[in-house]
Design a protein around this motif. Structure first.
Motif, mmCIF file in Angstrom:
data_model
loop_
_atom_site.group_PDB
_atom_site.id
_atom_site.type_symbol
_atom_site.label_atom_id
_atom_site.label_comp_id
_atom_site.label_asym_id
_atom_site.label_seq_id
_atom_site.Cartn_x
_atom_site.Cartn_y
_atom_site.Cartn_z
ATOM 1 N N ALA A 235 9.388 -17.978 46.453
ATOM 2 C CA ALA A 235 10.624 -17.738 45.709
ATOM 3 C C ALA A 235 11.813 -18.371 46.414
ATOM 4 C CB ALA A 235 10.840 -16.232 45.552
ATOM 5 N N MET A 239 14.228 -20.816 44.585
ATOM 6 C CA MET A 239 15.567 -20.274 44.318
ATOM 7 C C MET A 239 16.300 -20.011 45.627
ATOM 8 S SD MET A 239 14.427 -17.520 41.408
ATOM 9 C CE MET A 239 13.339 -16.728 42.601
ATOM 10 N N LYS A 244 18.820 -13.918 43.204
ATOM 11 C CA LYS A 244 17.751 -14.125 42.231
ATOM 12 C C LYS A 244 16.411 -13.648 42.767
ATOM 13 C CE LYS A 244 19.532 -17.823 39.301
ATOM 14 N NZ LYS A 244 19.260 -19.175 38.732
ATOM 15 N N VAL A 245 16.188 -13.860 44.055
ATOM 16 C CA VAL A 245 14.948 -13.378 44.660
ATOM 17 C C VAL A 245 14.885 -11.857 44.566
ATOM 18 C CG1 VAL A 245 13.599 -13.238 46.780
ATOM 19 C CG2 VAL A 245 14.804 -15.362 46.203
ATOM 20 N N LEU A 248 13.961 -10.413 41.111
ATOM 21 C CA LEU A 248 12.540 -10.347 40.776
ATOM 22 C C LEU A 248 11.969 -8.969 41.084
ATOM 23 C CD1 LEU A 248 11.066 -13.744 42.035
ATOM 24 C CD2 LEU A 248 11.108 -12.928 39.676
ATOM 25 N N GLN A 296 10.714 -22.676 38.651
ATOM 26 C CA GLN A 296 12.018 -22.086 38.407
ATOM 27 C C GLN A 296 11.851 -20.581 38.230
ATOM 28 O OE1 GLN A 296 13.472 -22.958 34.201
ATOM 29 N NE2 GLN A 296 12.101 -24.703 34.548
ATOM 30 N N PHE A 297 13.001 -19.894 38.129
ATOM 31 C CA PHE A 297 13.010 -18.435 38.110
ATOM 32 C C PHE A 297 12.129 -17.869 36.999
ATOM 33 C CE2 PHE A 297 14.767 -14.500 36.351
ATOM 34 C CZ PHE A 297 14.732 -13.680 37.460
ATOM 35 N N LEU A 301 8.991 -15.358 37.399
ATOM 36 C CA LEU A 301 9.091 -14.030 36.804
ATOM 37 C C LEU A 301 7.835 -13.698 36.001
ATOM 38 C CD1 LEU A 301 10.656 -11.462 36.099
ATOM 39 C CD2 LEU A 301 11.748 -12.727 34.232
#
Length: 425
Positions: A235, A239, A244-245, A248, A296-297, A301
């Protein structure tokens, strides 16, 4: 949600509240502990690793001790002892700064946490009725995730004032839980003497179904450890933003809080427990394996969400299986060994994951870890499927499923069935 699922009674709700608040108290410190030790107490990163590692090792020792104490001196006394030790240890972090004292504080904290876990889980098994047992363990997961989610938020607010207030707050939470357990749980009944306790330990070491199940479960926990080891590393590559990490993990906690109970209630009634575990491992394998394609995120996810659904199948089911395999008078010792297995699997996962991640960099093979994790998940799922065909392990658990679906007045069917099968082997 069925009304029966919430008919737990006061002792079980006390234990579940203890799970929530102990996780809240611990996790309001844990995300900030490394920063506090390095920036404010002048401890090097390598020394912090040793300090925290000491806590992990002593947790394993405490798990075995807590299981034995549960069967020797009683559940309530053992719970209170574990909570008080962890309260003292967490408070100590706020007042000591030298390396030797920090090692002592980490030792006390680790042993206290280890002592607390087996009687907390065995208590859930004891106070939950047959048809509610798996649901009760799913509520344990929900309570833990509420604590894990709220703890860092509370910690971030408290640390803005003073770091000492952080450790005092955590200690107060644990002291409060010790008091609630002391006054709200039933008094301990007379327990086995030392010779009988030793006999229980020998019997467990001869319990082949439980030992083989534990051996497979070590691998399960090693793979689960990649959720906090390998996935965060990936991650961070995808990112750079820490927010953002963290998002998750917040999302997965919310999923567990809202979906754990209905998923567990459904799967525990339609699948054999070993089938639930096998299917959970397949989902974890898909989640880990798909990380290799994440860029990407949103991709990550999806992978983490699939992994979390596997986790929701596995977590309560492992505890339920242990409770069904345990001999009633030695249930604390069984859960002590189960807690030790969890810690050993986590250590194996962290060490093995580190080696695999290093090899992937040295060989310039970024897909290697995720292929290995997926393959081992599939292998572990197959192992659970194979165990499903072993009568000595599978049939007692089948009896437990029947008990949940069609409750009877006999709470010990599973154990008697298991004894009969072992004698006929």
């Amino acid at each position: 949600m069925q009304i029966a699922s919430l008919s737990f009674g006061r002792p079980l709700w006390v234990l579940l509240s203890g799970i929530l608040f102990t996780h809240l108290g611990y996790y309001l410190i844990l995300p900030l502990l490394t920063i506090i030790l390095t920036n404010q107490k002048g401890i090097s990163v390598s020394q912090v690793g040793l300090i925290l590692g000491t806590g992990s090792v002593t947790y394993l020792i405490g798990s075995l001790l807590g299981g034995w104490l549960n069967d020797r001196i009683g559940q309530r006394r053992t719970l209170v002892l574990g909570l008080l030790l962890r309260a003292i240890g967490l408070l100590g972090y706020g007042f000591v700064s030298t390396l030797p004292l920090l090692f002592i504080v980490s030792t006390i904290t680790g042993i206290g946490g280890g002592i607390y876990t087996p009687p907390a889980k065995s208590g859930i098994a004891l106070y939950a009725s047959g048809e509610n047992k798996t649901t009760a363990f799913s509520f344990r997961g929900i309570a833990a995730n509420i604590g894990v989610t709220a703890g860092p938020l509370l910690g971030a607010w408290l640390v803005s004032g003073s770091t000492l207030s952080l450790f005092i707050a955590a200690s107060v939470i644990y002291f409060g839980m010790a008091l609630s357990h002391q006054f709200l749980l039933p008094a301990d009944i007379a327990r086995a003497d030392a010779n009988q306790s030793a006999g229980f330990s020998i019997e467990i070491l001869q319990d082949r179904p439980f030992l083989l199940f534990s051996l497979v479960t070590i691998v399960t926990w090693a793979l689960y450890a990649q959720f906090t080891f390998s996935i965060p590393l990936r991650a961070a590559e995808i990112m750079p933003s820490p927010q953002k990490v963290a998002l998750l993990w917040s999302i997965t906690s919310v999923l567990i809080i809202f979906l754990q109970a209905p998923i567990t209630r459904y799967t525990s009634r339609v699948w054999h427990p070993l089938t639930v575990l096998a299917n959970g491992m397949l989902l974890m394998g898909i989640g880990l394996g798909s990380v290799m394609w994440s860029s990407q995120f949103f991709h990550l996810l999806i992978s983490v969400t699939i992994f979390t659904f596997g986790e929701m199948l596995i977590m309560p089911t492992v505890d339920t299986v242990v409770s069904e395999l345990a001999k009633p008078e030695a249930i604390g010792t069984y859960f002590g060994i189960a807690s030790f297995v969890w810690g050993a699997g986590e250590a194996l996962g962290n060490m093995g994951g580190g080696q695999i991640m290093t090899l992937s960099k040295n060989w310039n093979a970024p897909y290697l870890p995720w292929i290995v994790y997926a393959a081992v998940c599939v292998g572990t799922a197959l192992a659970y499927y194979v165990l499903r065909s072993w009568p000595a392990l599978a049939e007692p658990l089948s009896e437990a499923v029947k008990e949940r679906t069609h409750p009877t007045r006999s709470p010990s069917v599973s154990w008697r069935k298991k004894e009969k099968l072992k004698r006929n082997e």
